[in-house]
Every structure is written in structure tokens, then in C-alpha cells.
Write a protein that holds these residues in place. Sequence first.
Motif, PDB file in Angstrom:
ATOM      1  N   GLU A  66      -9.278  25.081  18.237  1.00  0.00           N
ATOM      2  CA  GLU A  66     -10.311  25.792  17.483  1.00  0.00           C
ATOM      3  C   GLU A  66     -10.675  25.002  16.241  1.00  0.00           C
ATOM      4  O   GLU A  66      -9.834  24.292  15.680  1.00  0.00           O
ATOM      5  CB  GLU A  66      -9.822  27.182  17.080  1.00  0.00           C
ATOM      6  N   ALA A  67     -11.933  25.126  15.828  1.00  0.00           N
ATOM      7  CA  ALA A  67     -12.390  24.478  14.599  1.00  0.00           C
ATOM      8  C   ALA A  67     -13.401  25.382  13.913  1.00  0.00           C
ATOM      9  O   ALA A  67     -14.115  26.148  14.568  1.00  0.00           O
ATOM     10  CB  ALA A  67     -13.020  23.126  14.910  1.00  0.00           C
ATOM     11  N   LEU A  68     -13.453  25.271  12.590  1.00  0.00           N
ATOM     12  CA  LEU A  68     -14.422  26.002  11.781  1.00  0.00           C
ATOM     13  C   LEU A  68     -15.188  24.981  10.947  1.00  0.00           C
ATOM     14  O   LEU A  68     -14.596  24.144  10.272  1.00  0.00           O
ATOM     15  CB  LEU A  68     -13.720  26.998  10.857  1.00  0.00           C
ATOM     16  N   ILE A  69     -16.509  25.054  11.044  1.00  0.00           N
ATOM     17  CA  ILE A  69     -17.380  24.217  10.225  1.00  0.00           C
ATOM     18  C   ILE A  69     -18.183  25.167   9.355  1.00  0.00           C
ATOM     19  O   ILE A  69     -18.903  26.027   9.870  1.00  0.00           O
ATOM     20  CB  ILE A  69     -18.301  23.350  11.101  1.00  0.00           C
ATOM     21  N   ASP A  70     -18.047  25.025   8.042  1.00  0.00           N
ATOM     22  CA  ASP A  70     -18.705  25.933   7.106  1.00  0.00           C
ATOM     23  C   ASP A  70     -19.485  25.106   6.088  1.00  0.00           C
ATOM     24  O   ASP A  70     -18.909  24.255   5.415  1.00  0.00           O
ATOM     25  CB  ASP A  70     -17.653  26.800   6.410  1.00  0.00           C
ATOM     26  N   VAL A  71     -20.781  25.365   6.002  1.00  0.00           N
ATOM     27  CA  VAL A  71     -21.616  24.694   5.006  1.00  0.00           C
ATOM     28  C   VAL A  71     -22.072  25.766   4.019  1.00  0.00           C
ATOM     29  O   VAL A  71     -22.802  26.685   4.398  1.00  0.00           O
ATOM     30  CB  VAL A  71     -22.825  23.990   5.656  1.00  0.00           C
ATOM     31  N   PRO A  72     -21.638  25.674   2.760  1.00  0.00           N
ATOM     32  CA  PRO A  72     -22.002  26.694   1.770  1.00  0.00           C
ATOM     33  C   PRO A  72     -23.505  26.707   1.475  1.00  0.00           C
ATOM     34  O   PRO A  72     -24.229  25.754   1.777  1.00  0.00           O
ATOM     35  CB  PRO A  72     -21.212  26.279   0.529  1.00  0.00           C
ATOM     36  N   ALA A  73     -23.949  27.754   0.838  1.00  0.00           N
ATOM     37  CA  ALA A  73     -25.357  27.916   0.464  1.00  0.00           C
ATOM     38  C   ALA A  73     -25.860  26.706  -0.317  1.00  0.00           C
ATOM     39  O   ALA A  73     -25.128  26.140  -1.137  1.00  0.00           O
ATOM     40  CB  ALA A  73     -25.527  29.188  -0.373  1.00  0.00           C
ATOM     41  N   ASP A  74     -27.087  26.330  -0.013  1.00  0.00           N
ATOM     42  CA  ASP A  74     -27.793  25.253  -0.712  1.00  0.00           C
ATOM     43  C   ASP A  74     -27.121  23.884  -0.607  1.00  0.00           C
ATOM     44  O   ASP A  74     -27.395  22.998  -1.416  1.00  0.00           O
ATOM     45  CB  ASP A  74     -27.999  25.607  -2.194  1.00  0.00           C
ATOM     46  N   ARG A  75     -26.253  23.699   0.364  1.00  0.00           N
ATOM     47  CA  ARG A  75     -25.585  22.411   0.573  1.00  0.00           C
ATOM     48  C   ARG A  75     -26.102  21.767   1.856  1.00  0.00           C
ATOM     49  O   ARG A  75     -26.655  22.435   2.722  1.00  0.00           O
ATOM     50  CB  ARG A  75     -24.067  22.583   0.694  1.00  0.00           C
ATOM     51  N   GLN A  76     -25.856  20.456   1.991  1.00  0.00           N
ATOM     52  CA  GLN A  76     -26.190  19.713   3.196  1.00  0.00           C
ATOM     53  C   GLN A  76     -24.944  19.012   3.699  1.00  0.00           C
ATOM     54  O   GLN A  76     -24.101  18.598   2.893  1.00  0.00           O
ATOM     55  CB  GLN A  76     -27.260  18.669   2.909  1.00  0.00           C
ATOM     56  N   ALA A  77     -24.835  18.860   5.024  1.00  0.00           N
ATOM     57  CA  ALA A  77     -23.678  18.178   5.591  1.00  0.00           C
ATOM     58  C   ALA A  77     -24.072  17.478   6.887  1.00  0.00           C
ATOM     59  O   ALA A  77     -24.983  17.921   7.594  1.00  0.00           O
ATOM     60  CB  ALA A  77     -22.544  19.165   5.864  1.00  0.00           C
ATOM     61  N   ILE A  78     -23.369  16.398   7.168  1.00  0.00           N
ATOM     62  CA  ILE A  78     -23.448  15.726   8.464  1.00  0.00           C
ATOM     63  C   ILE A  78     -22.030  15.737   9.018  1.00  0.00           C
ATOM     64  O   ILE A  78     -21.110  15.186   8.402  1.00  0.00           O
ATOM     65  CB  ILE A  78     -23.959  14.284   8.335  1.00  0.00           C
ATOM     66  N   VAL A  79     -21.843  16.388  10.158  1.00  0.00           N
ATOM     67  CA  VAL A  79     -20.515  16.556  10.749  1.00  0.00           C
ATOM     68  C   VAL A  79     -20.497  15.957  12.148  1.00  0.00           C
ATOM     69  O   VAL A  79     -21.384  16.233  12.963  1.00  0.00           O
ATOM     70  CB  VAL A  79     -20.120  18.047  10.816  1.00  0.00           C
ATOM     71  N   ALA A  80     -19.483  15.128  12.429  1.00  0.00           N
ATOM     72  CA  ALA A  80     -19.241  14.610  13.775  1.00  0.00           C
ATOM     73  C   ALA A  80     -18.192  15.515  14.422  1.00  0.00           C
ATOM     74  O   ALA A  80     -17.065  15.610  13.939  1.00  0.00           O
ATOM     75  CB  ALA A  80     -18.755  13.171  13.720  1.00  0.00           C
ATOM     76  N   LEU A  81     -18.583  16.190  15.488  1.00  0.00           N
ATOM     77  CA  LEU A  81     -17.674  17.063  16.241  1.00  0.00           C
ATOM     78  C   LEU A  81     -17.375  16.376  17.563  1.00  0.00           C
ATOM     79  O   LEU A  81     -18.275  16.152  18.377  1.00  0.00           O
ATOM     80  CB  LEU A  81     -18.329  18.423  16.477  1.00  0.00           C
ATOM     81  N   ARG A  82     -16.123  16.059  17.775  1.00  0.00           N
ATOM     82  CA  ARG A  82     -15.707  15.296  18.956  1.00  0.00           C
ATOM     83  C   ARG A  82     -14.771  16.167  19.786  1.00  0.00           C
ATOM     84  O   ARG A  82     -13.684  16.518  19.339  1.00  0.00           O
ATOM     85  CB  ARG A  82     -15.012  14.021  18.489  1.00  0.00           C
ATOM     86  N   LEU A  83     -15.205  16.505  21.001  1.00  0.00           N
ATOM     87  CA  LEU A  83     -14.374  17.290  21.919  1.00  0.00           C
ATOM     88  C   LEU A  83     -13.926  16.371  23.049  1.00  0.00           C
ATOM     89  O   LEU A  83     -14.751  15.818  23.785  1.00  0.00           O
ATOM     90  CB  LEU A  83     -15.155  18.491  22.445  1.00  0.00           C
ATOM     91  N   VAL A  84     -12.604  16.216  23.163  1.00  0.00           N
ATOM     92  CA  VAL A  84     -12.034  15.203  24.048  1.00  0.00           C
ATOM     93  C   VAL A  84     -11.070  15.852  25.037  1.00  0.00           C
ATOM     94  O   VAL A  84     -10.264  16.706  24.660  1.00  0.00           O
ATOM     95  CB  VAL A  84     -11.276  14.128  23.214  1.00  0.00           C
ATOM     96  N   SER A  85     -11.163  15.434  26.298  1.00  0.00           N
ATOM     97  CA  SER A  85     -10.212  15.849  27.331  1.00  0.00           C
ATOM     98  C   SER A  85      -9.428  14.623  27.770  1.00  0.00           C
ATOM     99  O   SER A  85     -10.016  13.630  28.192  1.00  0.00           O
ATOM    100  CB  SER A  85     -10.949  16.439  28.546  1.00  0.00           C
TER     101      SER A  85
END
Length: 140
Positions: A66-85
Motif C-alpha cells: 500500500e502507498a499514500l500520495i498526498d499533495v497539500p493545498a496549493d502545492r505541486q508535485a511530480i511523483v514516480a509510482l513504480r509497481l513491480v512484480s
Amino acid sequence: MSLAAAIRDRDVAALPGKRDEDWRWTDLRGLIRVLPDPSLAFVGDLGDGPFDALADDRRVLVNGGEALIDVPADRQAIVALRLVSRGAGSHAAAVTITLGVNARLRLLESYESDGGSGSQASLTIVLAEGAAMERIVLAQ
């Protein structure tokens, strides 16, 4: 019917089939007769992901989790989400993404497998007023 629940409970009868409206084009119940054993924990080096150099934040789930990605109000983000088997087995991954008011997210998703596994990934996305998200998905 839930693929994640079928994997969790190791119950082939719980797999979705062609009589389930959301799965009418993919008859997993008719295709899979025995669920693989649960995936083992991965030990080793995955190396770099395809989007690592482009992201401020990197999240990696190997063989479920499990993962949680949270971007607060008025913020910007670039997130790399890697799901691997890796290796044989079955597993499920769950990712929850929340964006505050007027937040911006560029999600760079990659899905990788070395074959032989059964996996399911679910994303829950919650956008507050004025929030925006762009997804770029690379599936092996």
C-alpha cells in the motif's frame, strides 16, 4: 467480486467472470483454475525506474503493498509510482492519492513484471476543489 479479495482469500470462486458487469470482457474465473501462492517478499536491487530522474518523489511497491500520495493545498508535485512484480505468486497493490484545494500532481506510473505472477493494482484518487492531476502510464 474483487480480484484483490480473491488473491487475498486464495479463493478462485471469488474471481470476477463474464457474468460480472464490470468484467464482462475478461473472464478471469474461466481462465484461472488455481491461484498462485502469495508472492514472496523481494530481496535485491531493482535498479532505477523509468521515471526516477524526472520525479521529486519516488514510490516503489514490489509484489503488492500500500502507498499514500498526498499533495497539500496549493502545492505541486511530480511523483514516480513504480509497481513491480518479481517472481511467481499473486499479490495486490493499493494506492491512495489525495490532492488538496488547488493542488497539482503529475503522476508518472510504471508497471513492471518478470512474468509468472498474478497481480492487481487499484488506485483511489480524491481531488479537492480546483485540484488537477496528470497521469502518464508506462506498462511493460
